[in-house]
Design a protein around this motif. Structure first.
Motif, PDB file in Angstrom:
ATOM      1  N   THR A  54      36.098  49.710  39.796  1.00  0.00           N
ATOM      2  CA  THR A  54      34.818  50.334  40.125  1.00  0.00           C
ATOM      3  C   THR A  54      33.688  49.524  39.512  1.00  0.00           C
ATOM      4  OG1 THR A  54      34.727  51.760  38.161  1.00  0.00           O
ATOM      5  CG2 THR A  54      35.897  52.624  40.097  1.00  0.00           C
ATOM      6  N   LEU A  55      32.520  49.667  40.093  1.00  0.00           N
ATOM      7  CA  LEU A  55      31.294  49.130  39.504  1.00  0.00           C
ATOM      8  C   LEU A  55      30.503  50.327  39.013  1.00  0.00           C
ATOM      9  CD1 LEU A  55      29.808  46.372  39.165  1.00  0.00           C
ATOM     10  CD2 LEU A  55      28.481  46.985  41.192  1.00  0.00           C
ATOM     11  N   ARG A  56      30.298  50.384  37.699  1.00  0.00           N
ATOM     12  CA  ARG A  56      29.642  51.543  37.117  1.00  0.00           C
ATOM     13  C   ARG A  56      28.191  51.641  37.572  1.00  0.00           C
ATOM     14  NH1 ARG A  56      32.237  54.144  33.157  1.00  0.00           N
ATOM     15  NH2 ARG A  56      30.328  54.840  32.159  1.00  0.00           N
ATOM     16  N   SER A  57      27.761  52.860  37.847  1.00  0.00           N
ATOM     17  CA  SER A  57      26.413  53.088  38.348  1.00  0.00           C
ATOM     18  C   SER A  57      25.356  52.671  37.327  1.00  0.00           C
ATOM     19  CB  SER A  57      26.226  54.567  38.697  1.00  0.00           C
ATOM     20  OG  SER A  57      24.895  54.838  39.049  1.00  0.00           O
ATOM     21  N   ARG A  58      24.298  52.056  37.818  1.00  0.00           N
ATOM     22  CA  ARG A  58      23.186  51.701  36.937  1.00  0.00           C
ATOM     23  C   ARG A  58      22.381  52.929  36.521  1.00  0.00           C
ATOM     24  NH1 ARG A  58      24.464  47.425  39.937  1.00  0.00           N
ATOM     25  NH2 ARG A  58      24.348  45.343  38.982  1.00  0.00           N
ATOM     26  N   ARG A  59      22.654  54.067  37.170  1.00  0.00           N
ATOM     27  CA  ARG A  59      22.005  55.312  36.761  1.00  0.00           C
ATOM     28  C   ARG A  59      22.473  55.766  35.380  1.00  0.00           C
ATOM     29  NH1 ARG A  59      22.722  59.197  42.128  1.00  0.00           N
ATOM     30  NH2 ARG A  59      22.019  57.698  43.716  1.00  0.00           N
ATOM     31  N   LEU A  60      23.635  55.287  34.967  1.00  0.00           N
ATOM     32  CA  LEU A  60      24.189  55.736  33.696  1.00  0.00           C
ATOM     33  C   LEU A  60      23.389  55.215  32.514  1.00  0.00           C
ATOM     34  CD1 LEU A  60      27.994  55.192  34.430  1.00  0.00           C
ATOM     35  CD2 LEU A  60      26.858  57.390  34.108  1.00  0.00           C
ATOM     36  N   GLY A  61      22.808  54.021  32.667  1.00  0.00           N
ATOM     37  CA  GLY A  61      22.144  53.403  31.525  1.00  0.00           C
ATOM     38  C   GLY A  61      23.171  53.017  30.474  1.00  0.00           C
ATOM     39  N   GLY A  62      22.721  52.548  29.341  1.00  0.00           N
ATOM     40  CA  GLY A  62      23.634  52.214  28.265  1.00  0.00           C
ATOM     41  C   GLY A  62      24.300  50.873  28.463  1.00  0.00           C
ATOM     42  N   PRO A  63      25.167  50.500  27.524  1.00  0.00           N
ATOM     43  CA  PRO A  63      25.738  49.151  27.521  1.00  0.00           C
ATOM     44  C   PRO A  63      26.709  48.866  28.658  1.00  0.00           C
ATOM     45  CG  PRO A  63      26.746  50.493  25.802  1.00  0.00           C
ATOM     46  CD  PRO A  63      25.596  51.284  26.355  1.00  0.00           C
ATOM     47  N   HIS A  64      27.301  49.908  29.273  1.00  0.00           N
ATOM     48  CA  HIS A  64      28.301  49.681  30.321  1.00  0.00           C
ATOM     49  C   HIS A  64      27.721  49.826  31.725  1.00  0.00           C
ATOM     50  CE1 HIS A  64      31.311  49.573  27.216  1.00  0.00           C
ATOM     51  NE2 HIS A  64      30.976  50.782  26.790  1.00  0.00           N
ATOM     52  N   SER A  65      26.433  50.087  31.847  1.00  0.00           N
ATOM     53  CA  SER A  65      25.806  50.257  33.157  1.00  0.00           C
ATOM     54  C   SER A  65      25.943  48.983  33.984  1.00  0.00           C
ATOM     55  CB  SER A  65      24.324  50.598  32.963  1.00  0.00           C
ATOM     56  OG  SER A  65      23.649  50.631  34.192  1.00  0.00           O
ATOM     57  N   GLY A  66      26.422  49.119  35.227  1.00  0.00           N
ATOM     58  CA  GLY A  66      26.560  47.978  36.124  1.00  0.00           C
ATOM     59  C   GLY A  66      27.780  47.119  35.875  1.00  0.00           C
ATOM     60  N   ASP A  67      28.639  47.505  34.929  1.00  0.00           N
ATOM     61  CA  ASP A  67      29.839  46.729  34.623  1.00  0.00           C
ATOM     62  C   ASP A  67      30.959  47.024  35.613  1.00  0.00           C
ATOM     63  OD1 ASP A  67      28.602  45.667  32.440  1.00  0.00           O
ATOM     64  OD2 ASP A  67      29.867  46.659  30.939  1.00  0.00           O
ATOM     65  N   VAL A  68      31.814  46.027  35.841  1.00  0.00           N
ATOM     66  CA  VAL A  68      33.084  46.266  36.514  1.00  0.00           C
ATOM     67  C   VAL A  68      33.999  46.990  35.534  1.00  0.00           C
ATOM     68  CG1 VAL A  68      35.152  45.157  37.444  1.00  0.00           C
ATOM     69  CG2 VAL A  68      32.895  44.304  38.072  1.00  0.00           C
ATOM     70  N   SER A  69      34.678  48.006  36.010  1.00  0.00           N
ATOM     71  CA  SER A  69      35.498  48.809  35.107  1.00  0.00           C
ATOM     72  C   SER A  69      36.653  49.439  35.871  1.00  0.00           C
ATOM     73  CB  SER A  69      34.647  49.909  34.458  1.00  0.00           C
ATOM     74  OG  SER A  69      34.208  50.832  35.447  1.00  0.00           O
ATOM     75  N   PHE A  70      37.491  50.145  35.137  1.00  0.00           N
ATOM     76  CA  PHE A  70      38.461  51.055  35.716  1.00  0.00           C
ATOM     77  C   PHE A  70      37.922  52.468  35.522  1.00  0.00           C
ATOM     78  CE2 PHE A  70      41.421  47.543  34.449  1.00  0.00           C
ATOM     79  CZ  PHE A  70      41.831  47.211  35.735  1.00  0.00           C
ATOM     80  N   PRO A  71      38.309  53.420  36.387  1.00  0.00           N
ATOM     81  CA  PRO A  71      37.842  54.797  36.175  1.00  0.00           C
ATOM     82  C   PRO A  71      38.314  55.334  34.837  1.00  0.00           C
ATOM     83  CG  PRO A  71      39.517  54.696  37.915  1.00  0.00           C
ATOM     84  CD  PRO A  71      39.156  53.293  37.581  1.00  0.00           C
ATOM     85  N   GLY A  72      37.415  55.977  34.121  1.00  0.00           N
ATOM     86  CA  GLY A  72      37.797  56.513  32.817  1.00  0.00           C
ATOM     87  C   GLY A  72      36.589  56.894  31.993  1.00  0.00           C
ATOM     88  N   GLY A  73      36.848  57.365  30.792  1.00  0.00           N
ATOM     89  CA  GLY A  73      35.765  57.775  29.914  1.00  0.00           C
ATOM     90  C   GLY A  73      36.301  58.399  28.641  1.00  0.00           C
ATOM     91  N   ARG A  74      35.413  59.062  27.918  1.00  0.00           N
ATOM     92  CA  ARG A  74      35.763  59.643  26.627  1.00  0.00           C
ATOM     93  C   ARG A  74      36.698  60.833  26.781  1.00  0.00           C
ATOM     94  NH1 ARG A  74      33.297  58.131  22.144  1.00  0.00           N
ATOM     95  NH2 ARG A  74      33.787  60.124  21.174  1.00  0.00           N
ATOM     96  N   ARG A  75      37.537  61.005  25.785  1.00  0.00           N
ATOM     97  CA  ARG A  75      38.475  62.124  25.780  1.00  0.00           C
ATOM     98  C   ARG A  75      37.728  63.429  25.573  1.00  0.00           C
ATOM     99  NH1 ARG A  75      44.139  62.356  22.342  1.00  0.00           N
ATOM    100  NH2 ARG A  75      44.791  64.450  23.010  1.00  0.00           N
ATOM    101  N   ASP A  76      38.083  64.424  26.354  1.00  0.00           N
ATOM    102  CA  ASP A  76      37.515  65.760  26.232  1.00  0.00           C
ATOM    103  C   ASP A  76      38.416  66.593  25.317  1.00  0.00           C
ATOM    104  OD1 ASP A  76      37.275  68.736  27.254  1.00  0.00           O
ATOM    105  OD2 ASP A  76      35.489  67.703  27.992  1.00  0.00           O
TER     106      ASP A  76
END
Length: 215
Positions: A54-76
């Motif tokens: 995936t290409l992370r949305s630039r709407r997110l802001g922060g250091p990972h905005s616009g990066d190529v990534s795999f789907p995922g995130g912080r543990r809930d």
């Protein structure tokens, strides 16, 4: 890599070997607990084995905005483990419910740029044509795939040397000539996945010198 050999990478024999290797690694002691997780989505596109990015949305802001990534995130807090985190985040980002039996296992946790430990969870989605992806535009700008054959060609593999304190520090992989350059933590996870699938056919680019006991 021949197409026939590529197709075998996701076949039953390869899956059993990879599951066994991941299960053995999971049983080793030590290592920091992961605060986040990503899904490493193996799939096939028109019969060709591939990885989904995936290409992370630039709407997110922060250091990972616009990066190529795999789907995922912080543990809930409600997530039972890293697998639950990866599957939940994939559902939230791509609108698909990946079943737990599709998960092969977990690669070793790795630190991101902020030092947060991230657990890569490997799963096989099967034919991508069987899925209807509905990316969340607030989190995902684009979804794309790269065939494993593309990733395994040397002309599509690069590396970057980093210097620290004026001296050689470490080397990290880069995957080129696709819709977007795959670099950073995503490239390292991609490399570990290629090693898992083809242990005798992929030469690692990552090199981090061991620290001396005094450091």
């Amino acid at each position: 890599m021949a197409e026939a050999a590529g197709a075998a990478l996701l076949g039953g024999g390869s899956e059993r070997r990879c599951r066994a290797r991941l299960a053995a690694a999971a049983g080793r002691p030590g290592g920091a607990a992961a605060a986040a997780a990503v899904l490493v989505p193996l799939c096939s596109v028109r019969g060709r084995p591939a990885l989904l990015f995936t290409l992370r949305s630039r709407r997110l802001g922060g250091p990972h905005s616009g990066d190529v990534s795999f789907p995922g995130g912080r543990r809930d807090p409600a997530d039972g483990d890293a697998v639950a985190t990866a599957l939940r985040e994939t559902r939230e980002e791509l609108g698909v419910a990946v079943a737990a039996p599709s998960v092969w296992g977990q690669l070793r946790p790795l630190p991101d740029r902020q030092g947060q430990m991230v657990a890569p969870v490997v799963a096989n989605l099967g034919p991508l044509e069987d899925w209807t992806l509905t990316p969340n535009p607030d989190e995902v700008e684009e979804v794309f795939t790269l065939p494993l054959a593309h990733l395994l060609r040397e002309e599509n593999q690069g590396y970057t040397h980093f210097r620290t304190a004026g001296r050689y520090g470490y080397t990290l992989p880069v995957f080129l000539n696709g819709p977007h350059k795959v670099w950073g933590l995503t490239a390292i996870i991609t490399e570990l996945t290629l090693e898992l699938l083809l242990p005798n056919g992929y030469r690692r680019k990552t090199y981090v010198p061991a620290r001396s006991p005094s450091t």
